[in-house]
Design an enzyme around this catalytic site. Structure first.
Site, PDB file in Angstrom:
ATOM      1  CB  SER A 175      -0.908   0.025   1.235  1.00 39.49           C
ATOM      2  OG  SER A 175      -1.532   1.285   1.374  1.00 39.49           O
ATOM      3  CG  HIS A 177      -2.302   4.827   2.771  1.00 36.56           C
ATOM      4  ND1 HIS A 177      -2.587   6.148   3.052  1.00 36.56           N
ATOM      5  CD2 HIS A 177      -3.260   4.426   1.899  1.00 36.56           C
ATOM      6  CE1 HIS A 177      -3.671   6.523   2.392  1.00 36.56           C
ATOM      7  NE2 HIS A 177      -4.092   5.498   1.685  1.00 36.56           N
ATOM      8  CG  ASP A 184      -6.823   7.692   1.451  1.00 36.61           C
ATOM      9  OD1 ASP A 184      -6.288   7.735   0.328  1.00 36.61           O
ATOM     10  OD2 ASP A 184      -7.010   6.631   2.069  1.00 36.61           O
ATOM     11  CD  GLU A 232      -8.090   4.256  -4.301  1.00 31.72           C
ATOM     12  OE1 GLU A 232      -7.186   4.926  -3.748  1.00 31.72           O
ATOM     13  OE2 GLU A 232      -8.336   3.072  -3.997  1.00 31.72           O
ATOM     14  CG  HIS A 235      -4.605   7.397  -3.026  1.00 34.04           C
ATOM     15  ND1 HIS A 235      -4.510   6.399  -2.087  1.00 34.04           N
ATOM     16  CD2 HIS A 235      -3.335   7.613  -3.452  1.00 34.04           C
ATOM     17  CE1 HIS A 235      -3.250   6.025  -1.950  1.00 34.04           C
ATOM     18  NE2 HIS A 235      -2.516   6.748  -2.783  1.00 34.04           N
TER      19      HIS A 235
END
Length: 272
Positions: A175, A177, A184, A232, A235
């Site tokens: 990910s 992240h 996000d 997304e 994101h």
């Protein structure tokens, strides 16, 4: 604060990177219609940026060394299912998330850039908030393992449970992240992280201005087949202002840009 030398270095770097534009014609276009001003570059003879190829196309004059320097920029790290990072990936973080944020931090440079961007948006009457940022690889593993166990409990085999879990939660290290550079974002007018965010004033502001603060829309609608991630709009990924300008001008998503840079770094002549 950056020194004047640092600013000149960035200007020179961005100038040489514009050579990438000549082979980006076939790249993926970003979903946003951007109105933000791209850093103005001094006019140079066309031949200093590109050279005609034999078939009439234009080829990059970016050198292998220059391409490798971009690839070595830690802000350009590619994190995905095929490019996982390890649990010992070094991250220094700073809090920048909203009160309701699940993960409130980003890498320090990215956090500072986000806070500057948030303040600029506020001056324009737009409220942009960071709702989910850095997650350690170990934390990602916990999320993934919990989701896998959920499907095991449903009677799925080990392999099927892991495959099903991976559709919802990226495996550890896979990910964005996990590197602390992905954010996000949402706003009070649309607090959920879904495609409805694309209809907000916050999203429109980001499309016009995020580049100046080093953020790009990481998973555009037109790039789904390349990124492997569905659209997304919430994101956003920090890559640094000069890299963001390069990527947005080229129309390449991060995967495509990295692939092209790797080819140039390997000594290939890339034409567009």
């Amino acid at each position: 604060m950056y020194s004047s030398h640092h600013h000149k270095h960035h200007a020179r770097r961005l100038l040489c990177l514009t050579a990438l534009l000549c082979f980006a014609a076939g790249g993926t276009a970003y979903a946003c219609t951007r109105k933000a001003a791209v850093p103005q570059l001094p006019e140079l003879p066309a031949e200093s940026l590109e050279q005609p190829a034999e078939n009439g196309a234009q080829q990059s004059t970016l050198t292998a060394v220059q391409a490798q320097a971009i690839l070595d920029d830690p802000r350009m790290i590619l994190v995905s299912r095929t490019h996982p990072i390890t649990e010992d990936y070094p991250v220094e973080t700073k809090e920048c998330g909203s009160a309701t944020a699940i993960n409130k931090t980003l890498q320090t440079e990215a956090a500072n850039a986000f806070l500057s961007m948030q303040a600029a948006a506020a001056k324009d009457g737009v409220d942009v908030r960071m709702q989910s940022g850095y997650r350690s690889v170990s934390y990602q593993k916990k999320l993934y393992d919990n989701k896998t166990q959920y499907y095991r409990d449903k009677g799925l085999s080990e392999a099927a449970a892991r495959e099903k879990a991976a559709v919802i939660v990226n495996p550890p290290g896979c990910s964005e992240h996990n590197c602390g550079l992905a954010a996000d974002l949402n706003s009070p007018e649309h607090t959920t992280l879904d495609t409805g965010f694309a209809d907000t004033a916050a999203f429109r502001w980001l499309c016009e201005n995020a580049e100046q603060y080093g953020f790009i829309l990481r998973y555009p609608k037109e790039a789904e087949s390349v990124t492997g991630i569905t659209y997304e709009p919430w994101h956003w990924r920090y890559v640094g202002a000069e890299n963001a300008a390069l990527l947005n001008q080229s129309g390449l998503c991060l995967e495509d840009a990295v692939a092209v840079l790797q080819r140039i770094a390997a000594g290939e002549t890339v034409t567009g």
